[in-house]
Write a protein that holds these residues in place. Structure first.
Motif, mmCIF file in Angstrom:
data_model
loop_
_atom_site.group_PDB
_atom_site.id
_atom_site.type_symbol
_atom_site.label_atom_id
_atom_site.label_comp_id
_atom_site.label_asym_id
_atom_site.label_seq_id
_atom_site.Cartn_x
_atom_site.Cartn_y
_atom_site.Cartn_z
ATOM 1 N N GLY A 1 16.615 1.705 1.509
ATOM 2 C CA GLY A 1 16.938 0.841 2.637
ATOM 3 C C GLY A 1 18.389 0.885 3.050
ATOM 4 O O GLY A 1 18.947 -0.115 3.462
ATOM 5 N N LEU B 1 18.752 -1.051 -8.025
ATOM 6 C CA LEU B 1 18.851 -0.362 -6.733
ATOM 7 C C LEU B 1 18.108 -1.116 -5.631
ATOM 8 O O LEU B 1 18.457 -1.021 -4.467
ATOM 9 N N THR C 1 9.930 -0.001 -10.791
ATOM 10 C CA THR C 1 10.157 1.443 -10.735
ATOM 11 C C THR C 1 11.390 1.779 -11.552
ATOM 12 O O THR C 1 12.439 1.160 -11.372
ATOM 13 N N TYR D 1 0.839 -1.201 0.000
ATOM 14 C CA TYR D 1 0.000 0.000 0.000
ATOM 15 C C TYR D 1 0.875 1.251 0.000
ATOM 16 O O TYR D 1 1.949 1.277 0.612
ATOM 17 N N ARG E 1 9.811 10.401 8.003
ATOM 18 C CA ARG E 1 10.892 9.974 7.103
ATOM 19 C C ARG E 1 11.827 11.148 6.832
ATOM 20 O O ARG E 1 11.365 12.260 6.582
ATOM 21 N N LEU F 1 10.883 10.129 -3.310
ATOM 22 C CA LEU F 1 9.614 9.399 -3.426
ATOM 23 C C LEU F 1 9.427 8.897 -4.856
ATOM 24 O O LEU F 1 9.943 9.491 -5.800
ATOM 25 N N VAL G 1 14.428 10.896 -10.990
ATOM 26 C CA VAL G 1 13.116 10.676 -10.360
ATOM 27 C C VAL G 1 12.701 9.217 -10.568
ATOM 28 O O VAL G 1 12.965 8.635 -11.624
HETATM 29 O O1 TXA Z 1 6.345 -0.959 -4.511
HETATM 30 C C1 TXA Z 1 6.702 0.188 -4.271
HETATM 31 O O2 TXA Z 1 7.690 0.701 -4.825
HETATM 32 C C2 TXA Z 1 5.899 0.982 -3.241
HETATM 33 C C3 TXA Z 1 4.515 1.260 -3.830
HETATM 34 C C4 TXA Z 1 3.672 2.140 -2.949
HETATM 35 O O3 TXA Z 1 4.660 1.820 -5.111
HETATM 36 N N1 TXA Z 1 6.561 2.185 -2.897
HETATM 37 C C5 TXA Z 1 7.683 2.213 -2.146
HETATM 38 O O4 TXA Z 1 8.128 3.481 -1.849
HETATM 39 O O5 TXA Z 1 8.234 1.202 -1.751
HETATM 40 P P1 TXA Z 1 9.215 3.783 -0.739
HETATM 41 O O6 TXA Z 1 9.335 5.258 -0.685
HETATM 42 O O7 TXA Z 1 8.867 3.085 0.516
HETATM 43 O O8 TXA Z 1 10.512 3.196 -1.349
HETATM 44 C C6 TXA Z 1 10.984 3.776 -2.544
HETATM 45 C C7 TXA Z 1 12.460 3.784 -2.556
HETATM 46 C C8 TXA Z 1 13.040 4.720 -1.520
HETATM 47 O O9 TXA Z 1 13.842 4.000 -0.613
HETATM 48 C C9 TXA Z 1 13.878 5.692 -2.307
HETATM 49 O O10 TXA Z 1 15.156 5.869 -1.741
HETATM 50 C C10 TXA Z 1 13.979 5.061 -3.684
HETATM 51 O O11 TXA Z 1 12.835 4.303 -3.825
HETATM 52 N N2 TXA Z 1 13.992 6.087 -4.713
HETATM 53 C C11 TXA Z 1 12.984 6.882 -5.112
HETATM 54 N N3 TXA Z 1 13.390 7.761 -6.044
HETATM 55 C C12 TXA Z 1 14.698 7.489 -6.259
HETATM 56 C C13 TXA Z 1 15.700 8.054 -7.085
HETATM 57 N N4 TXA Z 1 15.447 9.080 -7.884
HETATM 58 N N5 TXA Z 1 16.949 7.524 -7.040
HETATM 59 C C14 TXA Z 1 17.223 6.493 -6.223
HETATM 60 N N6 TXA Z 1 16.317 5.910 -5.395
HETATM 61 C C15 TXA Z 1 15.081 6.406 -5.421
#
Ligand code: TXA
Ligand code: MG
Length: 322
Positions: free
Chosen positions: A216, A185, A89, A28, A49, A55, A109
């Motif tokens: 992480g 990543l 992603t 979620y 956070r 994000l 992004v």
């Molecule tokens: O499955 C998922 O990816 C879930 C669902 C909700 O989409 N989202 C998720 O978001 O796990 P979050 O924020 O908990 O983890 C995303 C990770 C973060 O640790 C962040 O460091 C990395 O993605 N991230 C986001 N944008 C980045 C970027 N431009 N470069 C490197 N890492 C990035």
């Protein structure tokens, strides 16, 4: 697109700068309008956070990709075509208009098109990008069902859309496609090998790059509050012998159906013996046992095979290994 009253309500909350938790096939998400800096700020506040953690922006179709990213390579398009909508992603060069608090000040992004029907409906009805991290407090376990979001964030989120259990159960695979060499990543259930097959090139691992704030990086991430360790089943009897009365009760999560001798103060829970089902059940199980007051959660080590890579990564983080 199906616009239910819940979706209408969610869209008006997002447009007003509020937060909406919504289901995706991975976990979620805690969503805000990705083009509203104040709304995005409140994600960080509610999650507790650190602000440098970027994000993921969720969009409904590749037609919106150009609003968020530039210089998208042919390889990145190959992955988008192969795996979107789905649990992948892509980290891409950011469009100059993307807010700094979304990217953590980086030049890239993260973008994802989720597959879950409710996420799709929400994104289509909203029309813009939704910035969403997992809907849990910083470092804690990602929620894979609506009740878990309520436990984590309760009254701090205006609306929780209930989409049942997340089908995948682990966070998306994250691959950096912003430079010539694709870099993994964060492993996920779309495996490194599935990606290599599409790109027909090997993927470099999660090597260190000081500039990128990889997911992480904190030792304890995706972690239960109870002490958690990963143990070879062959070591378990010995380990149990070292436990004293103060170390009990504890629980063993096993996937191999190995019989753990019944022992006072030691509970045993079985997890599925295949990686897809194991991933789906892991966070729900960890969350449940975390509430039971155990002194320790012991998880049977899973195979080092490729299909288990994402699970190995999350277990290492849950148990505080680097
Ligand atoms: O499955 C998922 O990816 C879930 C669902 C909700 O989409 N989202 C998720 O978001 O796990 P979050 O924020 O908990 O983890 C995303 C990770 C973060 O640790 C962040 O460091 C990395 O993605 N991230 C986001 N944008 C980045 C970027 N431009 N470069 C490197 N890492 C990035
Ligand atoms: Mg998270």
């Amino acid at each position: 697109m199906k616009i239910t009253p819940d979706i209408t309500k969610a869209v008006s909350i997002l447009r007003a700068g509020g937060l909406v938790a919504f289901p995706t096939e991975t976990v979620y998400g805690l969503g805000a309008d990705a083009a509203n800096a104040t709304a995005v700020d409140s994600i960080f506040r509610v999650k507790e956070r650190p602000s440098q953690h970027p994000l993921i922006v969720h969009i409904s179709s590749t037609e919106q990709l150009g609003d968020w990213a530039i210089n998208i390579s042919p390889q990145a398009w190959q992955l988008a075509r192969a795996f979107w909508p789905g649990p992948l992603t892509l980290v891409l060069k950011k469009h100059p208009g993307v807010l700094e608090n979304v990217t953590g000040g980086q030049e890239t992004v993260g973008i994802r098109i989720p597959k879950h029907a409710i996420a799709q409906n929400l994104l289509s009805a909203f029309g813009g990008g939704i910035a969403a991290p997992s809907a849990n407090k910083f470092t804690h376990i990602s929620p894979t069902h609506a009740e878990a979001v309520k436990e984590e964030l309760g009254g701090q989120v205006a609306l929780i859309l209930d989409g049942g259990d997340s089908e995948i159960g682990l966070e998306s695979t994250i691959i950096d496609m912003s430079s010539d060499a694709p870099r993994l990543l964060r492993p996920g259930m779309i495996s490194r090998f599935a990606i290599e097959e599409v790109l027909d090139t090997p993927i470099v691992g999660m090597g260190s790059n000081a500039k990128v704030r990889a997911p992480g990086m904190h030792a304890l991430h995706y972690a239960p509050r109870t002490k958690t360790s990963v143990i070879e089943m062959s070591q378990l009897p010995h380990y149990i012998n070292t436990l004293s009365r103060e170390d009990l009760p504890c629980v063993v999560l096993t996937h191999s159906n190995l019989r753990v001798a019944a022992h006072k103060g030691i509970d045993v829970i079985s997890l599925p013996n295949n990686p897809v089902a194991f991933a789906r059940d892991l966070y729900r199980t960890l969350r449940a046992v975390d509430k039971k007051g155990y002194r320790e959660i012991m998880i049977e080590k899973v195979p080092s095979k490729r299909e288990w890579e994402a699970i190995n990564d999350r277990l290492a983080k849950a148990s505080g290994q680097k």
